[in-house]
Motif scaffolding. Structure first.
Motif, PDB file in Angstrom:
ATOM      1  N   LYS A   1      33.109  38.981  40.789  1.00 23.25           N
ATOM      2  CA  LYS A   1      34.222  39.126  41.517  1.00 23.25           C
ATOM      3  C   LYS A   1      34.233  39.394  43.113  1.00 23.25           C
ATOM      4  O   LYS A   1      35.018  40.087  43.549  1.00 23.25           O
ATOM      5  CB  LYS A   1      35.151  40.333  40.737  1.00 23.25           C
ATOM      6  N   THR A   2      33.137  38.697  43.483  1.00 21.96           N
ATOM      7  CA  THR A   2      32.946  38.992  44.972  1.00 21.96           C
ATOM      8  C   THR A   2      33.584  37.367  45.492  1.00 21.96           C
ATOM      9  O   THR A   2      34.159  36.846  44.795  1.00 21.96           O
ATOM     10  CB  THR A   2      31.320  38.534  45.237  1.00 21.96           C
ATOM     11  N   ASP A   3      33.503  37.367  46.862  1.00 22.36           N
ATOM     12  CA  ASP A   3      33.918  36.507  47.602  1.00 22.36           C
ATOM     13  C   ASP A   3      33.307  35.240  47.249  1.00 22.36           C
ATOM     14  O   ASP A   3      33.798  34.116  47.044  1.00 22.36           O
ATOM     15  CB  ASP A   3      33.974  36.755  49.287  1.00 22.36           C
TER      16      ASP A   3
ATOM     17  N   VAL B   1      27.049  37.389  42.439  1.00 24.25           N
ATOM     18  CA  VAL B   1      27.796  37.714  41.237  1.00 24.25           C
ATOM     19  C   VAL B   1      28.347  39.310  41.319  1.00 24.25           C
ATOM     20  O   VAL B   1      29.323  39.732  40.324  1.00 24.25           O
ATOM     21  CB  VAL B   1      26.888  37.807  40.028  1.00 24.25           C
ATOM     22  N   GLY B   2      27.724  40.100  42.420  1.00 20.49           N
ATOM     23  CA  GLY B   2      28.325  41.478  42.367  1.00 20.49           C
ATOM     24  C   GLY B   2      27.540  42.585  41.427  1.00 20.49           C
ATOM     25  O   GLY B   2      26.862  42.092  40.580  1.00 20.49           O
ATOM     26  N   GLU B   3      27.779  43.677  41.868  1.00 25.43           N
ATOM     27  CA  GLU B   3      27.126  44.597  41.138  1.00 25.43           C
ATOM     28  C   GLU B   3      27.501  44.732  39.568  1.00 25.43           C
ATOM     29  O   GLU B   3      26.497  44.964  38.776  1.00 25.43           O
ATOM     30  CB  GLU B   3      27.472  46.167  41.731  1.00 25.43           C
ATOM     31  N   ASP B   4      28.587  44.654  39.200  1.00 24.56           N
ATOM     32  CA  ASP B   4      29.022  44.446  37.767  1.00 24.56           C
ATOM     33  C   ASP B   4      28.723  43.164  36.958  1.00 24.56           C
ATOM     34  O   ASP B   4      28.886  43.067  35.860  1.00 24.56           O
ATOM     35  CB  ASP B   4      30.583  44.578  37.647  1.00 24.56           C
ATOM     36  N   LEU B   5      28.240  42.289  37.631  1.00 19.29           N
ATOM     37  CA  LEU B   5      27.698  40.897  37.077  1.00 19.29           C
ATOM     38  C   LEU B   5      28.571  40.015  36.785  1.00 19.29           C
ATOM     39  O   LEU B   5      28.673  39.095  36.044  1.00 19.29           O
ATOM     40  CB  LEU B   5      26.745  41.227  36.033  1.00 19.29           C
TER      41      LEU B   5
ATOM     42  N   GLN C   1      34.896  31.984  45.295  1.00 18.86           N
ATOM     43  CA  GLN C   1      34.795  30.697  45.861  1.00 18.86           C
ATOM     44  C   GLN C   1      34.057  29.703  45.021  1.00 18.86           C
ATOM     45  O   GLN C   1      34.629  28.585  44.810  1.00 18.86           O
ATOM     46  CB  GLN C   1      34.325  31.027  47.299  1.00 18.86           C
ATOM     47  N   LEU C   2      33.023  29.890  44.461  1.00 21.50           N
ATOM     48  CA  LEU C   2      32.248  29.027  43.704  1.00 21.50           C
ATOM     49  C   LEU C   2      33.120  28.513  42.585  1.00 21.50           C
ATOM     50  O   LEU C   2      33.131  27.312  42.028  1.00 21.50           O
ATOM     51  CB  LEU C   2      30.740  29.684  43.229  1.00 21.50           C
ATOM     52  N   LEU C   3      33.723  29.375  41.804  1.00 24.21           N
ATOM     53  CA  LEU C   3      34.472  28.928  40.615  1.00 24.21           C
ATOM     54  C   LEU C   3      35.726  28.192  40.964  1.00 24.21           C
ATOM     55  O   LEU C   3      36.101  27.185  40.353  1.00 24.21           O
ATOM     56  CB  LEU C   3      35.239  30.255  39.868  1.00 24.21           C
ATOM     57  N   ALA C   4      36.634  28.522  42.179  1.00 29.76           N
ATOM     58  CA  ALA C   4      37.454  27.691  42.614  1.00 29.76           C
ATOM     59  C   ALA C   4      37.132  26.423  42.949  1.00 29.76           C
ATOM     60  O   ALA C   4      37.667  25.453  42.862  1.00 29.76           O
ATOM     61  CB  ALA C   4      38.222  28.429  43.887  1.00 29.76           C
TER      62      ALA C   4
ATOM     63  N   ASP D   1      41.467  39.068  39.948  1.00 27.24           N
ATOM     64  CA  ASP D   1      40.035  39.170  39.799  1.00 27.24           C
ATOM     65  C   ASP D   1      39.506  37.920  40.383  1.00 27.24           C
ATOM     66  O   ASP D   1      38.292  37.902  40.801  1.00 27.24           O
ATOM     67  CB  ASP D   1      39.674  39.740  38.350  1.00 27.24           C
ATOM     68  N   TYR D   2      39.996  36.592  39.903  1.00 25.90           N
ATOM     69  CA  TYR D   2      39.273  35.644  39.916  1.00 25.90           C
ATOM     70  C   TYR D   2      40.277  34.579  40.833  1.00 25.90           C
ATOM     71  O   TYR D   2      39.411  33.449  41.313  1.00 25.90           O
ATOM     72  CB  TYR D   2      38.801  34.908  38.427  1.00 25.90           C
TER      73      TYR D   2
END
Length: 215
Positions: free
Chosen positions: A149-151, A142-146, A155-158, A72-73
């Motif tokens: 779990k998008t690229d 953020v993706g549809e589910d907020l 990437q921002l979290l990593a 996921d992340y």
């Protein structure tokens, strides 16, 4: 064409104020979005902000542990997957919005309680409070589910987790001024030689601002 005179430039500088030209202080808060210490730390900074926002560039950086097997992340967040989602929501606003929008969003989420941070309905409500519409401005991040779990979200979290490690941040919340750790909130306030009240942070930002700009 006439070249502006030194006097004209001096008058202009006086008119707009020295802060127009001065170098701002970098304030970094190393946090985890569902960490109670982060919420306590951000509450103190909320009181300090009105006095320092013109002199400081304030940003959030997040703690997470890299884990390639997490599909996921790609990281593990201490307070669970919901925290990873909350981290990414805040990182997406930090990247695509203004600091005022980020801070309004953070304070709104925190008000709901740490276990609510990152949840879809809270995210949508707080985004509206901060002047954002997910589907218009942040959907790709953020993706549809907020849940991020998008690229881009992953990437921002990593990148944020790597930046936190580079800054030697190991606890949430860690306060840095110009990349120097000045205070840590970990159950209690620790290693805060300059103090940990809003007035203490205001004083330290002002001192660093004056030192950096030779005032």
């Amino acid at each position: 064409m006439r070249t502006p005179s030194l006097i004209s430039f001096t008058l202009f500088a006086s008119f707009v104020g020295a802060s127009f030209f001065d170098q701002k202080v970098a304030v970094t808060l190393g946090v985890m979005s569902r960490c109670p210490d982060a919420l306590a730390c951000e509450a103190v900074w909320n009181d300090a902000l009105p006095s320092v926002k013109d002199k400081a560039d304030i940003s959030l950086t997040f703690l997470a542990t890299p884990n390639a097997s997490d599909t996921d992340y790609g990281v593990v967040c201490k307070h669970g997957p919901g925290e990873c989602g909350g981290n990414i929501q805040q990182l997406c606003i930090q990247k695509h919005g203004t600091f005022d929008q980020l801070w309004q969003y953070v304070q709104c989420s925190n008000f709901e309680g740490k276990d609510q941070v990152g949840l879809r309905d809270v995210a949508q409500r707080c985004a509206t409070t901060a002047g954002f519409a997910w589907e218009d401005e942040l959907a790709d991040c953020v993706g549809e589910d907020l849940q991020g779990k998008t690229d881009e979200g992953r990437q921002l979290l990593a990148e944020s987790a790597a930046a936190s490690k580079k800054l030697n941040i190991v606890n949430s919340c860690t306060v840095l001024i110009n990349e120097k750790i000045i205070c840590v909130r970990d159950g209690t306030w620790k290693t805060c030689e300059g103090g940990h009240e809003a007035s203490d942070f205001i004083r330290q930002v002002n001192e660093e601002y004056n030192r950096t700009n030779d005032l």
